[in-house]
Design a protein around this motif. Structure first.
Motif, PDB file in Angstrom:
ATOM      1  N   SER A   1      30.419   4.331 -29.244  1.00  0.00           N
ATOM      2  CA  SER A   1      29.481   4.642 -30.314  1.00  0.00           C
ATOM      3  C   SER A   1      29.329   6.152 -30.424  1.00  0.00           C
ATOM      4  O   SER A   1      29.149   6.838 -29.417  1.00  0.00           O
ATOM      5  CB  SER A   1      28.139   4.006 -29.997  1.00  0.00           C
TER       6      SER A   1
ATOM      7  N   THR B   1      32.203   6.932 -40.752  1.00  0.00           N
ATOM      8  CA  THR B   1      32.627   5.572 -40.456  1.00  0.00           C
ATOM      9  C   THR B   1      33.907   5.567 -39.624  1.00  0.00           C
ATOM     10  O   THR B   1      34.746   6.467 -39.753  1.00  0.00           O
ATOM     11  CB  THR B   1      32.904   4.782 -41.755  1.00  0.00           C
TER      12      THR B   1
ATOM     13  N   THR C   1      27.112   9.192 -32.391  1.00  0.00           N
ATOM     14  CA  THR C   1      26.000   9.593 -33.245  1.00  0.00           C
ATOM     15  C   THR C   1      26.314  11.004 -33.710  1.00  0.00           C
ATOM     16  O   THR C   1      26.589  11.882 -32.887  1.00  0.00           O
ATOM     17  CB  THR C   1      24.659   9.558 -32.497  1.00  0.00           C
TER      18      THR C   1
ATOM     19  N   THR D   1      32.375  -0.749 -26.079  1.00  0.00           N
ATOM     20  CA  THR D   1      31.895  -0.291 -27.378  1.00  0.00           C
ATOM     21  C   THR D   1      31.727   1.216 -27.317  1.00  0.00           C
ATOM     22  O   THR D   1      30.953   1.720 -26.507  1.00  0.00           O
ATOM     23  CB  THR D   1      30.555  -0.958 -27.740  1.00  0.00           C
TER      24      THR D   1
ATOM     25  N   LYS E   1      36.897  -1.043 -37.034  1.00  0.00           N
ATOM     26  CA  LYS E   1      35.662  -1.384 -36.323  1.00  0.00           C
ATOM     27  C   LYS E   1      35.948  -2.000 -34.954  1.00  0.00           C
ATOM     28  O   LYS E   1      35.108  -1.962 -34.065  1.00  0.00           O
ATOM     29  CB  LYS E   1      34.820  -2.338 -37.156  1.00  0.00           C
ATOM     30  N   ARG E   2      37.150  -2.535 -34.773  1.00  0.00           N
ATOM     31  CA  ARG E   2      37.493  -3.221 -33.529  1.00  0.00           C
ATOM     32  C   ARG E   2      39.004  -3.254 -33.391  1.00  0.00           C
ATOM     33  O   ARG E   2      39.719  -3.403 -34.375  1.00  0.00           O
ATOM     34  CB  ARG E   2      36.912  -4.617 -33.599  1.00  0.00           C
TER      35      ARG E   2
ATOM     36  N   GLU F   1      35.399  -1.705 -29.481  1.00  0.00           N
ATOM     37  CA  GLU F   1      34.643  -1.689 -30.735  1.00  0.00           C
ATOM     38  C   GLU F   1      34.202  -0.257 -31.018  1.00  0.00           C
ATOM     39  O   GLU F   1      33.899   0.496 -30.089  1.00  0.00           O
ATOM     40  CB  GLU F   1      33.412  -2.586 -30.625  1.00  0.00           C
ATOM     41  N   PHE F   2      34.165   0.112 -32.291  1.00  0.00           N
ATOM     42  CA  PHE F   2      33.775   1.463 -32.688  1.00  0.00           C
ATOM     43  C   PHE F   2      32.551   1.397 -33.589  1.00  0.00           C
ATOM     44  O   PHE F   2      32.500   0.592 -34.519  1.00  0.00           O
ATOM     45  CB  PHE F   2      34.917   2.149 -33.439  1.00  0.00           C
ATOM     46  N   MET F   3      31.594   2.257 -33.298  1.00  0.00           N
ATOM     47  CA  MET F   3      30.377   2.338 -34.103  1.00  0.00           C
ATOM     48  C   MET F   3      30.135   3.798 -34.469  1.00  0.00           C
ATOM     49  O   MET F   3      30.498   4.703 -33.699  1.00  0.00           O
ATOM     50  CB  MET F   3      29.183   1.803 -33.325  1.00  0.00           C
ATOM     51  N   ALA F   4      29.520   4.010 -35.614  1.00  0.00           N
ATOM     52  CA  ALA F   4      29.207   5.367 -36.063  1.00  0.00           C
ATOM     53  C   ALA F   4      27.818   5.370 -36.692  1.00  0.00           C
ATOM     54  O   ALA F   4      27.519   4.551 -37.555  1.00  0.00           O
ATOM     55  CB  ALA F   4      30.239   5.836 -37.086  1.00  0.00           C
ATOM     56  N   GLN F   5      26.980   6.293 -36.213  1.00  0.00           N
ATOM     57  CA  GLN F   5      25.645   6.486 -36.775  1.00  0.00           C
ATOM     58  C   GLN F   5      25.484   7.961 -37.115  1.00  0.00           C
ATOM     59  O   GLN F   5      26.189   8.804 -36.567  1.00  0.00           O
ATOM     60  CB  GLN F   5      24.548   6.118 -35.763  1.00  0.00           C
TER      61      GLN F   5
END
Length: 187
Positions: A166, A80, A168, A164, A84-85, A66-70
């Motif tokens: 992530s 982004t 930042t 996951t 997402k997965r 899973e990929f997350m971006a903040q």
């Protein structure tokens, strides 16, 4: 006279205690980094590229990534993941991208910091190319595709079926620093 001597001793002890606490606080970050690296916790990934050697791809196993971006609150970008997965086989070399858009009217410099969850999975998540290895500069209103090439080590414990990743993204724009880069590029 005895009270003045007692006060001096107390003040000396308080100053020594304050200096000791400052020193301990200063040493805490490197100690924490060493501890996390040795124990494989906190999801810290390597800050250098891994080399990919042709290996046997474990087609019998699928790992969900899973990929997350903040973004940091003062970062004027959209950031982004392209996906997402995704499902990957351990040992398989995978390419994906993240997209960044500078929404401001000024050139901005960013740095992405990665983290993998669960923390013990970080040791098995290997990046051969990552935008997080370098600072990213975007001119006003510009956009960029930021590449990520990775593989999951086939030795990933069977108990881990989802990783996951992530990122930042931090605003590291410092006018003096950006000016220095521009002057260096002009030479």
């Amino acid at each position: 006279m005895e009270k003045a001597e007692s006060n001096k001793k107390l003040i000396s002890m308080l100053i020594a205690g304050a200096i000791g606490m400052f020193g301990f606080g200063f040493a805490l970050v490197p100690l924490y980094d060493v501890l996390c690296e040795q124990l494989g916790i906190n999801g810290k990934t390597s800050s250098t590229a891994s080399s990919y050697q042709a290996m046997t791809i474990d087609k019998s196993r699928t790992v969900t990534v899973e990929f997350m971006a903040q973004i940091q609150s003062d970062m004027p970008w959209e950031f982004t993941p392209e996906m997402k997965r995704m499902q990957v086989h351990p040992g398989e070399l995978i390419r994906t991208n993240f997209k960044a858009i500078n929404l401001s009217m000024e050139e901005t410099l960013g740095q992405a910091i990665p983290s993998v969850s669960p923390g013990q999975g970080a040791a098995y998540f290997n990046k051969t190319e990552c935008f997080c290895f370098n600072q990213q500069r975007l001119t006003a209103k510009a956009s960029a595709e930021l590449p990520l090439i990775f593989f999951v080590d086939p030795d990933l414990p069977e108990s881990i079926s989802t990783l996951t990743l992530s990122y930042t993204l931090y605003n590291i724009t410092d006018r003096g620093y950006v000016d220095a880069i521009e002057q260096g590029a002009a030479r």
